[in-house]
Design a protein around this motif. Sequence first.
Motif, short mmCIF file in Angstrom:
data_model
loop_
_atom_site.label_atom_id
_atom_site.label_comp_id
_atom_site.label_asym_id
_atom_site.label_seq_id
_atom_site.Cartn_x
_atom_site.Cartn_y
_atom_site.Cartn_z
N ARG A 111 0.71 -1.05 0.25
CA ARG A 111 -0.04 0.08 -0.11
C ARG A 111 0.99 1.13 -0.09
NH1 ARG A 111 -3.76 -1.52 3.26
NH2 ARG A 111 -5.79 -1.84 1.60
N VAL A 114 1.82 1.44 -3.80
CA VAL A 114 1.47 1.92 -4.48
C VAL A 114 1.25 4.30 -4.22
CG1 VAL A 114 -1.26 2.31 -4.73
CG2 VAL A 114 0.45 0.07 -4.95
N ARG A 118 2.11 6.76 -6.56
CA ARG A 118 0.47 7.84 -7.72
C ARG A 118 1.44 8.93 -7.01
NH1 ARG A 118 -4.04 3.42 -5.70
NH2 ARG A 118 -4.46 2.39 -7.22
N GLY A 145 -6.80 -2.43 -4.12
CA GLY A 145 -8.11 -2.71 -5.31
C GLY A 145 -7.87 -2.58 -6.46
N LEU A 146 -7.10 -3.59 -7.26
CA LEU A 146 -7.00 -4.09 -8.37
C LEU A 146 -7.44 -5.19 -8.50
CD1 LEU A 146 -2.45 -4.15 -7.99
CD2 LEU A 146 -3.64 -2.40 -8.23
N TYR A 167 -1.99 -8.22 -12.10
CA TYR A 167 -3.64 -7.49 -11.78
C TYR A 167 -3.27 -5.64 -12.17
CZ TYR A 167 -5.71 -10.82 -8.95
OH TYR A 167 -6.15 -12.38 -8.55
N ASP A 169 -4.52 -1.39 -11.34
CA ASP A 169 -5.48 -0.58 -10.71
C ASP A 169 -6.79 0.33 -12.49
OD1 ASP A 169 -3.33 0.74 -12.26
OD2 ASP A 169 -2.85 2.75 -10.75
N ARG A 170 -6.45 -0.39 -13.57
CA ARG A 170 -7.10 0.35 -15.23
C ARG A 170 -6.82 -0.73 -16.13
NH1 ARG A 170 -3.12 5.74 -14.65
NH2 ARG A 170 -2.81 4.91 -12.77
#
Length: 182
Positions: A111, A114, A118, A145-146, A167, A169-170
Amino acid sequence: MTDDTLTDRLQLSRAAPSDLDAVFAIQSDPRVWTHYPSLRHTDRAQTVEMMERWDRSWTDAGLGSWVARLRDTGEVVGNGGCTLLGGEVWNIGYRIAADHHGRGLATELARAGVERARVIAPERPVIAYLVEHNRASAHVAEKLGLALVHRAPDAGNPDPAVVRLVYADRPLTPDQLAAALK
Protein backbone atom coordinates in the motif's frame (compact mmCIF):
# COMPACT_ATOMS: atom_id res chain seq x y z
CA MET A 1 10.51 14.02 -1.06
CA THR A 2 12.59 11.60 0.99
CA ASP A 3 13.16 8.02 -0.12
CA ASP A 4 12.13 6.78 3.36
CA THR A 5 8.55 6.15 4.41
CA LEU A 6 6.89 5.18 7.68
CA THR A 7 3.76 3.06 7.91
CA ASP A 8 1.95 1.99 11.07
CA ARG A 9 4.43 -0.80 11.75
CA LEU A 10 7.21 -0.43 9.19
CA GLN A 11 10.13 1.82 8.41
CA LEU A 12 10.75 1.64 4.66
CA SER A 13 14.20 2.72 3.46
CA ARG A 14 16.07 2.71 0.20
CA ALA A 15 18.45 -0.26 0.29
CA ALA A 16 22.06 0.30 1.33
CA PRO A 17 25.01 -2.09 0.91
CA SER A 18 24.80 -2.81 4.65
CA ASP A 19 21.36 -4.40 4.04
CA LEU A 20 22.78 -7.15 1.82
CA ASP A 21 23.03 -9.89 4.46
CA ALA A 22 19.50 -9.35 5.79
CA VAL A 23 17.97 -9.14 2.30
CA PHE A 24 19.88 -12.23 1.14
CA ALA A 25 18.67 -14.16 4.20
CA ILE A 26 15.07 -13.50 3.13
CA GLN A 27 15.64 -14.03 -0.61
CA SER A 28 17.46 -17.34 -0.02
CA ASP A 29 14.87 -18.81 2.36
CA PRO A 30 12.94 -21.56 0.54
CA ARG A 31 9.89 -20.81 2.70
CA VAL A 32 9.37 -17.48 0.91
CA TRP A 33 9.69 -19.06 -2.55
CA THR A 34 7.13 -21.88 -2.30
CA HIS A 35 5.23 -20.47 -5.31
CA TYR A 36 8.27 -20.03 -7.56
CA PRO A 37 11.19 -22.01 -6.10
CA SER A 38 13.49 -21.54 -9.09
CA LEU A 39 13.75 -17.80 -8.27
CA ARG A 40 15.18 -18.40 -4.78
CA HIS A 41 18.57 -16.76 -4.41
CA THR A 42 21.38 -19.27 -3.97
CA ASP A 43 24.24 -16.77 -4.27
CA ARG A 44 24.72 -13.30 -2.76
CA ALA A 45 25.52 -12.02 -6.28
CA GLN A 46 21.84 -12.53 -7.20
CA THR A 47 20.80 -10.32 -4.29
CA VAL A 48 23.40 -7.70 -5.21
CA GLU A 49 22.02 -7.63 -8.78
CA MET A 50 18.46 -7.29 -7.47
CA MET A 51 19.44 -4.44 -5.16
CA GLU A 52 21.21 -2.74 -8.09
CA ARG A 53 17.95 -2.96 -10.11
CA TRP A 54 16.12 -1.33 -7.20
CA ASP A 55 18.71 1.43 -7.15
CA ARG A 56 18.34 2.03 -10.90
CA SER A 57 14.57 2.33 -10.47
CA TRP A 58 15.11 4.88 -7.68
CA THR A 59 17.53 6.83 -9.88
CA ASP A 60 15.50 6.62 -13.10
CA ALA A 61 11.94 6.87 -11.76
CA GLY A 62 12.21 8.31 -8.26
CA LEU A 63 10.82 5.14 -6.73
CA GLY A 64 11.93 1.55 -6.21
CA SER A 65 11.89 -1.21 -3.66
CA TRP A 66 12.51 -0.44 -0.02
CA VAL A 67 14.01 -2.52 2.75
CA ALA A 68 11.27 -3.00 5.36
CA ARG A 69 12.09 -2.89 9.07
CA LEU A 70 9.80 -3.20 12.04
CA ARG A 71 9.52 0.27 13.54
CA ASP A 72 9.62 -1.00 17.11
CA THR A 73 12.70 -3.25 16.80
CA GLY A 74 14.52 -2.30 13.58
CA GLU A 75 14.46 -5.93 12.43
CA VAL A 76 14.56 -6.33 8.64
CA VAL A 77 11.39 -8.23 7.77
CA GLY A 78 11.22 -7.83 4.01
CA ASN A 79 11.55 -5.69 0.96
CA GLY A 80 9.20 -4.24 -1.59
CA GLY A 81 7.58 -1.27 -3.20
CA CYS A 82 6.98 -0.15 -6.77
CA THR A 83 9.54 -0.37 -9.53
CA LEU A 84 9.17 0.91 -13.07
CA LEU A 85 8.80 -1.76 -15.76
CA GLY A 86 9.58 -0.88 -19.36
CA GLY A 87 8.95 2.80 -18.69
CA GLU A 88 5.24 1.97 -18.78
CA VAL A 89 3.92 0.55 -15.49
CA TRP A 90 4.63 0.53 -11.78
CA ASN A 91 5.09 -3.04 -10.60
CA ILE A 92 4.19 -3.60 -6.97
CA GLY A 93 6.28 -6.33 -5.44
CA TYR A 94 7.28 -7.54 -2.01
CA ARG A 95 8.95 -10.35 -0.16
CA ILE A 96 8.30 -10.81 3.56
CA ALA A 97 10.42 -13.01 5.85
CA ALA A 98 8.67 -16.34 6.45
CA ASP A 99 8.56 -15.83 10.23
CA HIS A 100 6.43 -12.72 9.63
CA HIS A 101 3.91 -14.12 7.12
CA GLY A 102 0.22 -13.76 7.88
CA ARG A 103 0.47 -10.46 9.76
CA GLY A 104 -0.57 -8.08 6.98
CA LEU A 105 2.93 -6.68 6.48
CA ALA A 106 2.89 -7.37 2.73
CA THR A 107 -0.31 -5.36 2.34
CA GLU A 108 1.07 -2.53 4.48
CA LEU A 109 4.28 -2.42 2.44
CA ALA A 110 2.49 -2.72 -0.91
CA ARG A 111 0.00 0.00 0.00
CA ALA A 112 2.86 2.40 0.78
CA GLY A 113 4.41 1.65 -2.61
CA VAL A 114 1.15 2.25 -4.46
CA GLU A 115 0.55 5.52 -2.60
CA ARG A 116 4.04 6.77 -3.48
CA ALA A 117 3.71 5.68 -7.14
CA ARG A 118 0.45 7.59 -7.46
CA VAL A 119 2.15 10.74 -6.18
CA ILE A 120 5.22 10.43 -8.42
CA ALA A 121 3.53 9.43 -11.70
CA PRO A 122 -0.22 8.89 -11.37
CA GLU A 123 -0.58 8.49 -15.14
CA ARG A 124 1.31 5.17 -14.96
CA PRO A 125 -0.78 2.12 -14.10
CA VAL A 126 0.09 0.09 -11.02
CA ILE A 127 0.26 -3.64 -11.64
CA ALA A 128 0.89 -6.80 -9.64
CA TYR A 129 2.57 -9.61 -11.54
CA LEU A 130 2.08 -13.01 -9.90
CA VAL A 131 1.50 -16.69 -10.45
CA GLU A 132 -2.04 -18.02 -10.16
CA HIS A 133 -1.38 -20.53 -7.39
CA ASN A 134 -0.06 -17.75 -5.13
CA ARG A 135 -3.45 -16.89 -3.65
CA ALA A 136 -1.89 -14.82 -0.84
CA SER A 137 -0.35 -12.39 -3.37
CA ALA A 138 -3.58 -12.26 -5.34
CA HIS A 139 -5.39 -11.40 -2.11
CA VAL A 140 -2.95 -8.54 -1.44
CA ALA A 141 -3.50 -7.22 -4.99
CA GLU A 142 -7.26 -7.35 -4.50
CA LYS A 143 -7.01 -5.54 -1.12
CA LEU A 144 -5.10 -2.78 -2.95
CA GLY A 145 -8.04 -2.37 -5.33
CA LEU A 146 -6.33 -4.01 -8.30
CA ALA A 147 -8.35 -6.15 -10.71
CA LEU A 148 -7.33 -9.12 -12.83
CA VAL A 149 -6.53 -7.91 -16.38
CA HIS A 150 -4.49 -10.81 -17.80
CA ARG A 151 -4.29 -14.58 -17.37
CA ALA A 152 -2.07 -16.80 -19.54
CA PRO A 153 0.59 -19.52 -19.35
CA ASP A 154 3.75 -18.20 -17.68
CA ALA A 155 6.25 -18.07 -20.55
CA GLY A 156 9.71 -19.14 -19.46
CA ASN A 157 8.61 -20.72 -16.18
CA PRO A 158 10.39 -24.05 -15.55
CA ASP A 159 6.97 -25.49 -14.70
CA PRO A 160 4.90 -25.33 -17.91
CA ALA A 161 1.66 -25.73 -15.96
CA VAL A 162 2.08 -22.39 -14.14
CA VAL A 163 -0.31 -19.59 -15.08
CA ARG A 164 0.71 -15.91 -14.91
CA LEU A 165 -1.73 -13.28 -13.67
CA VAL A 166 -1.50 -9.53 -14.02
CA TYR A 167 -3.65 -7.34 -11.80
CA ALA A 168 -3.89 -3.61 -12.48
CA ASP A 169 -5.52 -0.47 -11.16
CA ARG A 170 -6.97 0.29 -14.63
CA PRO A 171 -7.23 -1.28 -18.09
CA LEU A 172 -3.82 -1.64 -19.76
CA THR A 173 -2.84 -0.68 -23.29
CA PRO A 174 -1.05 -3.35 -25.32
CA ASP A 175 2.30 -1.58 -24.67
CA GLN A 176 1.63 -1.47 -20.93
CA LEU A 177 0.71 -5.15 -20.84
CA ALA A 178 3.83 -6.01 -22.85
CA ALA A 179 5.97 -4.09 -20.32
CA ALA A 180 4.27 -5.96 -17.48
CA LEU A 181 5.03 -9.33 -19.07
CA LYS A 182 8.75 -8.75 -19.79
